[in-house]
Design a protein around this motif. Structure first.
Motif, PDB file in Angstrom:
ATOM      1  N   ASN A  31      24.307 -44.457 -13.467  1.00  0.00           N
ATOM      2  CA  ASN A  31      25.173 -45.006 -12.424  1.00  0.00           C
ATOM      3  C   ASN A  31      26.631 -44.643 -12.656  1.00  0.00           C
ATOM      4  OD1 ASN A  31      22.806 -46.397 -11.618  1.00  0.00           O
ATOM      5  ND2 ASN A  31      23.290 -48.033 -13.054  1.00  0.00           N
ATOM      6  N   PHE A  33      30.706 -44.818 -10.637  1.00  0.00           N
ATOM      7  CA  PHE A  33      31.450 -45.578  -9.641  1.00  0.00           C
ATOM      8  C   PHE A  33      32.885 -45.066  -9.546  1.00  0.00           C
ATOM      9  CE2 PHE A  33      28.236 -48.925  -9.639  1.00  0.00           C
ATOM     10  CZ  PHE A  33      27.690 -48.791 -10.901  1.00  0.00           C
ATOM     11  N   TYR A  50      23.744 -43.727  -7.880  1.00  0.00           N
ATOM     12  CA  TYR A  50      22.710 -44.122  -8.834  1.00  0.00           C
ATOM     13  C   TYR A  50      21.922 -42.944  -9.370  1.00  0.00           C
ATOM     14  CZ  TYR A  50      23.506 -48.860  -7.182  1.00  0.00           C
ATOM     15  OH  TYR A  50      24.072 -50.060  -6.846  1.00  0.00           O
ATOM     16  N   SER A  94      27.605 -46.752 -15.921  1.00  0.00           N
ATOM     17  CA  SER A  94      26.781 -47.741 -16.612  1.00  0.00           C
ATOM     18  C   SER A  94      25.329 -47.269 -16.605  1.00  0.00           C
ATOM     19  CB  SER A  94      26.883 -49.114 -15.945  1.00  0.00           C
ATOM     20  OG  SER A  94      26.137 -49.151 -14.752  1.00  0.00           O
ATOM     21  N   ASP A  96      22.644 -49.415 -16.527  1.00  0.00           N
ATOM     22  CA  ASP A  96      22.010 -50.299 -15.541  1.00  0.00           C
ATOM     23  C   ASP A  96      22.721 -51.647 -15.559  1.00  0.00           C
ATOM     24  OD1 ASP A  96      19.276 -50.576 -17.840  1.00  0.00           O
ATOM     25  OD2 ASP A  96      20.892 -52.025 -17.582  1.00  0.00           O
ATOM     26  N   SER A  97      22.193 -52.610 -14.800  1.00  0.00           N
ATOM     27  CA  SER A  97      22.919 -53.873 -14.648  1.00  0.00           C
ATOM     28  C   SER A  97      22.760 -54.815 -15.836  1.00  0.00           C
ATOM     29  CB  SER A  97      22.476 -54.584 -13.378  1.00  0.00           C
ATOM     30  OG  SER A  97      21.103 -54.862 -13.434  1.00  0.00           O
ATOM     31  N   ASN A  98      22.083 -54.378 -16.881  1.00  0.00           N
ATOM     32  CA  ASN A  98      22.059 -55.180 -18.098  1.00  0.00           C
ATOM     33  C   ASN A  98      23.261 -54.897 -18.982  1.00  0.00           C
ATOM     34  OD1 ASN A  98      19.560 -56.484 -17.592  1.00  0.00           O
ATOM     35  ND2 ASN A  98      18.521 -54.572 -18.084  1.00  0.00           N
ATOM     36  N   TYR A  99      24.079 -53.948 -18.574  1.00  0.00           N
ATOM     37  CA  TYR A  99      25.239 -53.550 -19.359  1.00  0.00           C
ATOM     38  C   TYR A  99      26.468 -53.501 -18.478  1.00  0.00           C
ATOM     39  CZ  TYR A  99      21.625 -52.047 -22.577  1.00  0.00           C
ATOM     40  OH  TYR A  99      20.545 -52.020 -23.394  1.00  0.00           O
ATOM     41  N   GLY A 100      27.618 -53.769 -19.103  1.00  0.00           N
ATOM     42  CA  GLY A 100      28.860 -53.616 -18.359  1.00  0.00           C
ATOM     43  C   GLY A 100      29.204 -52.159 -18.146  1.00  0.00           C
ATOM     44  N   TYR A 101      30.253 -51.941 -17.371  1.00  0.00           N
ATOM     45  CA  TYR A 101      30.717 -50.588 -17.117  1.00  0.00           C
ATOM     46  C   TYR A 101      31.576 -50.085 -18.272  1.00  0.00           C
ATOM     47  CZ  TYR A 101      29.861 -51.408 -12.066  1.00  0.00           C
ATOM     48  OH  TYR A 101      29.338 -51.691 -10.836  1.00  0.00           O
ATOM     49  N   THR A 102      31.557 -48.773 -18.448  1.00  0.00           N
ATOM     50  CA  THR A 102      32.557 -48.113 -19.280  1.00  0.00           C
ATOM     51  C   THR A 102      33.501 -47.396 -18.330  1.00  0.00           C
ATOM     52  OG1 THR A 102      30.974 -47.790 -21.081  1.00  0.00           O
ATOM     53  CG2 THR A 102      32.966 -46.442 -21.102  1.00  0.00           C
ATOM     54  N   PHE A 103      34.785 -47.667 -18.470  1.00  0.00           N
ATOM     55  CA  PHE A 103      35.785 -47.115 -17.562  1.00  0.00           C
ATOM     56  C   PHE A 103      36.482 -45.903 -18.161  1.00  0.00           C
ATOM     57  CE2 PHE A 103      36.276 -49.931 -13.947  1.00  0.00           C
ATOM     58  CZ  PHE A 103      35.651 -51.088 -14.372  1.00  0.00           C
TER      59      PHE A 103
END
Lengths: 112, 111
Positions: A31, A33, A50, A94, A96-103
Motif C-alpha cells: 500500500n 499513499f 493497494y 504500509s 496492511d492495516s495492522n501496521y502504521g504508515y511509514t512516511f
C-alpha cells in the motif's frame, strides 16, 4: 533501515507546468499513499494504491493523478500546476492495516 | 464521512509541565487509532491502540483508548523542548488500510 524516499525536498514550479513528485519505498509494501499537508487543515489524502497499476481516489483528487507501474514506486502528477497546489506533499507506505504508515520526508512544493 | 477531531489545536507549556492531548473520532468500522509525532520532516510513529483501557507507554509518553466514548488521549510528562512538534492522531477504518487524520496539535515547550 526501512525507508520511504521522496525525490525532492523543495520544489518551485510555475503555474501551468506539469509536475512529477516521486516516491520510492524499499520495504516491499503493498500500500502506498499521497497526502498533502496544509496549516489548519492537517493531512488530506489525495490518492492511494493497494497494488501495482491500481489506484483509488482519496478525499481531494481534483487536479492530481498518480502512477504505480512498479510496486516500489508511486508517483503523484500535477497535470497543470496551480498556486493553490502550493503545499507540503507526504508519501507513505504500509504493508496492511495492522501496521502504521511509514512516511517520507516530504516535498515542499511552491507554485508561482 | 469519517471524522477525527483533535484538541486543543495548539498548546504552549514550560519545560517540566505535563500535557494531555485529545483525539475524538466518529468513524464507521473502527479498527485502530494511531498517534504520530511530526517535527520538521516526516511524521514518526508513536503508538497504535486497538483495545479500550490498555495504556501504552514509551518513556515519558503514554496513551489510552476509550472505544465506548470514542476518544484517545496522549500524555507527556516532564515535557522537554524536544517534545515541541505537531502531534497527529489518525484512525484506521474499514477493510482497507486507509488512515483518516485529525488536523494535528502543535505543542510548543518553552525552556
Amino acid at each position: 533501515d526501512v525507508k520511504v524516499t521522496q525525490s525532492s525536498r523543495y520544489l518551485v514550479k510555475r503555474t501551468g507546468e506539469k509536475v512529477f513528485l516521486e516516491c520510492v519505498q524499499d520495504m516491499d509494501h503493498e500500500n502506498m499513499f499521497w497526502y498533502r499537508q496544509d496549516p489548519g487543515l492537517g493531512l488530506r489524502l489525495i490518492y492511494f494504491s493497494y497494488d501495482v497499476k491500481m489506484k483509488e481516489k482519496g478525499d481531494i483528487p481534483e487536479g492530481y493523478s498518480v502512477s504505480r507501474e512498479k510496486k516500489e514506486r508511486f508517483s503523484l502528477i500535477l497535470e497543470s500546476a496551480s498556486t493553490n497546489q502550493t503545499s507540503m506533499y507526504l508519501c507513505a507506505s504500509s504493508p496492511d492495516s495492522n501496521y502504521g504508515y511509514t512516511f517520507g520526508s516530504g516535498t515542499r512544493l511552491t507554485v508561482v | 464521512e469519517d471524522k477525527v477531531v483533535q484538541s486543543p489545536l495548539s498548546l504552549v507549556v514550560h519545560e517540566g509541565d505535563t500535557v494531555t492531548l485529545n483525539c475524538s473520532y466518529e468513524v464507521t468500522n473502527f479498527r485502530s487509532l494511531l498517534w504520530y509525532k511530526q517535527e520538521k520532516k516526516a511524521p514518526t510513529f508513536l503508538f497504535m491502540l486497538t483495545s479500550s483501557g490498555i495504556e501504552k507507554k514509551s518513556g515519558r509518553l503514554s496513551s489510552i483508548l476509550d472505544k465506548k466514548e470514542l476518544f484517545s488521549i496522549l500524555n507527556i510528562t516532564a515535557t522537554q523542548t524536544g517534545d515541541s512538534a505537531i502531534y497527529l492522531c489518525a484512525v484506521f477504518t474499514g477493510a482497507n488500510s486507509k488512515l483518516t487524520f485529525g488536523k494535528g496539535i502543535t505543542l510548543s515547550v518553552r525552556p
